[in-house]
Motif scaffolding. Structure first.
Motif, PDB file in Angstrom:
ATOM      1  N   PRO A 132       0.834  -1.200   0.000  1.00 42.66           N
ATOM      2  CA  PRO A 132       0.000   0.000   0.000  1.00 42.66           C
ATOM      3  C   PRO A 132       0.872   1.255   0.000  1.00 42.66           C
ATOM      4  O   PRO A 132       1.900   1.304   0.683  1.00 42.66           O
ATOM      5  CB  PRO A 132      -0.792  -0.117   1.302  1.00 42.66           C
ATOM      6  N   GLY A 133       0.468   2.231  -0.800  1.00 40.24           N
ATOM      7  CA  GLY A 133       1.226   3.477  -0.917  1.00 40.24           C
ATOM      8  C   GLY A 133       2.187   3.502  -2.081  1.00 40.24           C
ATOM      9  O   GLY A 133       2.643   4.565  -2.503  1.00 40.24           O
ATOM     10  N   ASP A 134       2.542   2.319  -2.613  1.00 37.81           N
ATOM     11  CA  ASP A 134       3.412   2.271  -3.793  1.00 37.81           C
ATOM     12  C   ASP A 134       2.687   2.867  -4.993  1.00 37.81           C
ATOM     13  O   ASP A 134       1.456   2.803  -5.081  1.00 37.81           O
ATOM     14  CB  ASP A 134       3.813   0.833  -4.146  1.00 37.81           C
ATOM     15  N   THR A 135       3.454   3.421  -5.920  1.00 38.08           N
ATOM     16  CA  THR A 135       2.892   3.922  -7.167  1.00 38.08           C
ATOM     17  C   THR A 135       3.419   3.070  -8.306  1.00 38.08           C
ATOM     18  O   THR A 135       4.623   2.818  -8.397  1.00 38.08           O
ATOM     19  CB  THR A 135       3.274   5.406  -7.396  1.00 38.08           C
ATOM     20  N   VAL A 136       2.507   2.586  -9.144  1.00 37.41           N
ATOM     21  CA  VAL A 136       2.879   1.795 -10.309  1.00 37.41           C
ATOM     22  C   VAL A 136       2.489   2.573 -11.562  1.00 37.41           C
ATOM     23  O   VAL A 136       1.591   3.414 -11.528  1.00 37.41           O
ATOM     24  CB  VAL A 136       2.197   0.399 -10.313  1.00 37.41           C
ATOM     25  N   THR A 137       3.172   2.288 -12.655  1.00 39.39           N
ATOM     26  CA  THR A 137       2.857   2.915 -13.927  1.00 39.39           C
ATOM     27  C   THR A 137       2.182   1.884 -14.818  1.00 39.39           C
ATOM     28  O   THR A 137       2.771   0.853 -15.131  1.00 39.39           O
ATOM     29  CB  THR A 137       4.130   3.455 -14.611  1.00 39.39           C
ATOM     30  N   LEU A 138       0.933   2.157 -15.176  1.00 44.77           N
ATOM     31  CA  LEU A 138       0.181   1.262 -16.049  1.00 44.77           C
ATOM     32  C   LEU A 138       0.255   1.780 -17.475  1.00 44.77           C
ATOM     33  O   LEU A 138       0.035   2.968 -17.717  1.00 44.77           O
ATOM     34  CB  LEU A 138      -1.287   1.197 -15.615  1.00 44.77           C
ATOM     35  N   THR A 139       0.562   0.891 -18.402  1.00 44.03           N
ATOM     36  CA  THR A 139       0.507   1.231 -19.819  1.00 44.03           C
ATOM     37  C   THR A 139      -0.836   0.735 -20.321  1.00 44.03           C
ATOM     38  O   THR A 139      -1.137  -0.459 -20.214  1.00 44.03           O
ATOM     39  CB  THR A 139       1.651   0.569 -20.610  1.00 44.03           C
ATOM     40  N   ILE A 140      -1.649   1.667 -20.825  1.00 38.58           N
ATOM     41  CA  ILE A 140      -2.991   1.321 -21.281  1.00 38.58           C
ATOM     42  C   ILE A 140      -3.180   1.740 -22.731  1.00 38.58           C
ATOM     43  O   ILE A 140      -2.438   2.573 -23.257  1.00 38.58           O
ATOM     44  CB  ILE A 140      -4.085   1.975 -20.409  1.00 38.58           C
ATOM     45  N   LEU A 141      -4.193   1.160 -23.340  1.00 38.34           N
ATOM     46  CA  LEU A 141      -4.635   1.553 -24.669  1.00 38.34           C
ATOM     47  C   LEU A 141      -6.055   2.052 -24.512  1.00 38.34           C
ATOM     48  O   LEU A 141      -6.931   1.323 -24.041  1.00 38.34           O
ATOM     49  CB  LEU A 141      -4.576   0.363 -25.623  1.00 38.34           C
ATOM     50  N   ARG A 142      -6.280   3.333 -24.871  1.00 39.32           N
ATOM     51  CA  ARG A 142      -7.604   3.937 -24.773  1.00 39.32           C
ATOM     52  C   ARG A 142      -7.919   4.618 -26.099  1.00 39.32           C
ATOM     53  O   ARG A 142      -7.188   5.486 -26.538  1.00 39.32           O
ATOM     54  CB  ARG A 142      -7.650   4.963 -23.642  1.00 39.32           C
ATOM     55  N   GLU A 143      -9.017   4.169 -26.701  1.00 43.78           N
ATOM     56  CA  GLU A 143      -9.474   4.745 -27.967  1.00 43.78           C
ATOM     57  C   GLU A 143      -8.360   4.786 -29.003  1.00 43.78           C
ATOM     58  O   GLU A 143      -8.176   5.763 -29.722  1.00 43.78           O
ATOM     59  CB  GLU A 143     -10.058   6.141 -27.722  1.00 43.78           C
ATOM     60  N   GLY A 144      -7.564   3.721 -29.053  1.00 38.91           N
ATOM     61  CA  GLY A 144      -6.500   3.596 -30.047  1.00 38.91           C
ATOM     62  C   GLY A 144      -5.195   4.285 -29.696  1.00 38.91           C
ATOM     63  O   GLY A 144      -4.226   4.189 -30.438  1.00 38.91           O
ATOM     64  N   ASN A 145      -5.151   4.983 -28.567  1.00 35.43           N
ATOM     65  CA  ASN A 145      -3.943   5.698 -28.156  1.00 35.43           C
ATOM     66  C   ASN A 145      -3.327   5.059 -26.926  1.00 35.43           C
ATOM     67  O   ASN A 145      -4.019   4.836 -25.931  1.00 35.43           O
ATOM     68  CB  ASN A 145      -4.268   7.169 -27.841  1.00 35.43           C
ATOM     69  N   GLN A 146      -2.022   4.778 -27.014  1.00 29.69           N
ATOM     70  CA  GLN A 146      -1.317   4.210 -25.867  1.00 29.69           C
ATOM     71  C   GLN A 146      -0.889   5.343 -24.947  1.00 29.69           C
ATOM     72  O   GLN A 146      -0.425   6.383 -25.412  1.00 29.69           O
ATOM     73  CB  GLN A 146      -0.096   3.415 -26.347  1.00 29.69           C
ATOM     74  N   ARG A 147      -1.069   5.136 -23.636  1.00 31.35           N
ATOM     75  CA  ARG A 147      -0.663   6.148 -22.663  1.00 31.35           C
ATOM     76  C   ARG A 147      -0.253   5.460 -21.374  1.00 31.35           C
ATOM     77  O   ARG A 147      -0.552   4.295 -21.158  1.00 31.35           O
ATOM     78  CB  ARG A 147      -1.770   7.160 -22.420  1.00 31.35           C
ATOM     79  N   GLU A 148       0.428   6.232 -20.530  1.00 35.66           N
ATOM     80  CA  GLU A 148       0.830   5.720 -19.225  1.00 35.66           C
ATOM     81  C   GLU A 148       0.055   6.447 -18.144  1.00 35.66           C
ATOM     82  O   GLU A 148      -0.146   7.658 -18.220  1.00 35.66           O
ATOM     83  CB  GLU A 148       2.336   5.891 -19.023  1.00 35.66           C
ATOM     84  N   VAL A 149      -0.376   5.683 -17.136  1.00 36.00           N
ATOM     85  CA  VAL A 149      -1.160   6.232 -16.033  1.00 36.00           C
ATOM     86  C   VAL A 149      -0.479   5.814 -14.731  1.00 36.00           C
ATOM     87  O   VAL A 149      -0.149   4.650 -14.538  1.00 36.00           O
ATOM     88  CB  VAL A 149      -2.615   5.689 -16.063  1.00 36.00           C
ATOM     89  N   LYS A 150      -0.272   6.789 -13.845  1.00 34.98           N
ATOM     90  CA  LYS A 150       0.288   6.510 -12.518  1.00 34.98           C
ATOM     91  C   LYS A 150      -0.849   6.112 -11.591  1.00 34.98           C
ATOM     92  O   LYS A 150      -1.867   6.791 -11.514  1.00 34.98           O
ATOM     93  CB  LYS A 150       0.985   7.743 -11.951  1.00 34.98           C
ATOM     94  N   LEU A 151      -0.682   4.990 -10.897  1.00 30.82           N
ATOM     95  CA  LEU A 151      -1.698   4.473  -9.985  1.00 30.82           C
ATOM     96  C   LEU A 151      -1.055   4.278  -8.605  1.00 30.82           C
ATOM     97  O   LEU A 151      -0.119   3.501  -8.450  1.00 30.82           O
ATOM     98  CB  LEU A 151      -2.236   3.141 -10.501  1.00 30.82           C
ATOM     99  N   THR A 152      -1.553   5.025  -7.608  1.00 28.69           N
ATOM    100  CA  THR A 152      -1.084   4.873  -6.237  1.00 28.69           C
ATOM    101  C   THR A 152      -1.986   3.859  -5.544  1.00 28.69           C
ATOM    102  O   THR A 152      -3.198   4.029  -5.501  1.00 28.69           O
ATOM    103  CB  THR A 152      -1.106   6.220  -5.495  1.00 28.69           C
ATOM    104  N   LEU A 153      -1.371   2.799  -5.035  1.00 21.44           N
ATOM    105  CA  LEU A 153      -2.119   1.703  -4.448  1.00 21.44           C
ATOM    106  C   LEU A 153      -2.602   2.032  -3.041  1.00 21.44           C
ATOM    107  O   LEU A 153      -1.871   2.626  -2.245  1.00 21.44           O
ATOM    108  CB  LEU A 153      -1.238   0.449  -4.410  1.00 21.44           C
ATOM    109  N   GLY A 154      -3.824   1.634  -2.754  1.00 19.30           N
ATOM    110  CA  GLY A 154      -4.382   1.794  -1.431  1.00 19.30           C
ATOM    111  C   GLY A 154      -4.116   0.546  -0.603  1.00 19.30           C
ATOM    112  O   GLY A 154      -3.325  -0.307  -0.986  1.00 19.30           O
ATOM    113  N   ALA A 155      -4.804   0.423   0.532  1.00 15.44           N
ATOM    114  CA  ALA A 155      -4.653  -0.742   1.403  1.00 15.44           C
ATOM    115  C   ALA A 155      -5.958  -1.505   1.472  1.00 15.44           C
ATOM    116  O   ALA A 155      -7.029  -0.923   1.518  1.00 15.44           O
ATOM    117  CB  ALA A 155      -4.250  -0.301   2.804  1.00 15.44           C
ATOM    118  N   ALA A 156      -5.852  -2.838   1.462  1.00 17.34           N
ATOM    119  CA  ALA A 156      -7.028  -3.698   1.573  1.00 17.34           C
ATOM    120  C   ALA A 156      -6.756  -4.778   2.588  1.00 17.34           C
ATOM    121  O   ALA A 156      -5.648  -5.211   2.765  1.00 17.34           O
ATOM    122  CB  ALA A 156      -7.357  -4.328   0.224  1.00 17.34           C
TER     123      ALA A 156
END
Length: 156
Positions: A132-156
C-alpha cells in the motif's frame, strides 16, 4: 511438508461431501506465507495493496478493465472500466429501455511498470509484489492511443 519435513504449504480448506477430513484439499504455498507472515505477526491480519480493479476481461489485444471500485485507486487515477448504459429503443407498441454493455470504452491494460501482461495471473503477481502506498505505472490503450497512467495503491 515434503518428504524431507520441509514446509511447502499450509492447508486452509477442504472440499468434502461427508464432513470428514477426506476430499479435495486447498493450500497456500509457503512462498506466499513468507510474504504475508510479517503482516500477520505485526497487525494480526494480511494487508494487501489495493488497486481498485474488481474484474478484468481477457481479450486478444490484452486485458480489458471490467468493473472498478467506485472512488477506488484505479478510478481516482482516471482509468475506465466497462460502462453500462440505459438506452431507449423504439418498438412497434412503444418505447422499451434496455441495458447496453459498452466494452469498447474500457481501457486495455498492456503493461505494469514496463512489464507486459499476458493474462490476469501476470497482473496479480505484479500487483501482489507491491505494498500500500506504492505507485505503479500502467501502460494502457484507450481509444486507439497508448498512454501511461500513474496508480497509487491503497490498502485492503
Amino acid at each position: 511438508l515434503d518428504s524431507s519435513a520441509r514446509m511447502i504449504g499450509m492447508n486452509v480448506a477442504i472440499a468434502t461431501k461427508t464432513g470428514q477430513n477426506a476430499g479435495i484439499g486447498f493450500a497456500i504455498p509457503v512462498d506466499r506465507i513468507r510474504r504475508f507472515l510479517p503482516d500477520l505477526i505485526r497487525y494480526g491480519k494480511i494487508i494487501r495493496a489495493d488497486h481498485g480493479i474488481v474484474s478484468v476481461v481477457k481479450t486478444k489485444e490484452g486485458i480489458r478493465l471490467g468493473k472498478l471500485i467506485e472512488n477506488g485507486p484505479a478510478e481516482r487515477a482516471g482509468l475506465r472500466g466497462i460502462r453500462m448504459e440505459l438506452r431507449q429503443v423504439r418498438q412497434a407498441f412503444g418505447i422499451r429501455t434496455e441495458q447496453v454493455i459498452d466494452r469498447e470504452s474500457a481501457d486495455l491494460l498492456l503493461a505494469i511498470d514496463g512489464k507486459p501482461l499476458n493474462d490476469y495471473t501476470d497482473f496479480l503477481e505484479i500487483m501482489e509484489s507491491h505494498r500500500p502506498g506504492d505507485t505503479v505505472t500502467l501502460t494502457i490503450l484507450r481509444e486507439g492511443n497508448q498512454r501511461e497512467v500513474k496508480l497509487t495503491l491503497g490498502a485492503a
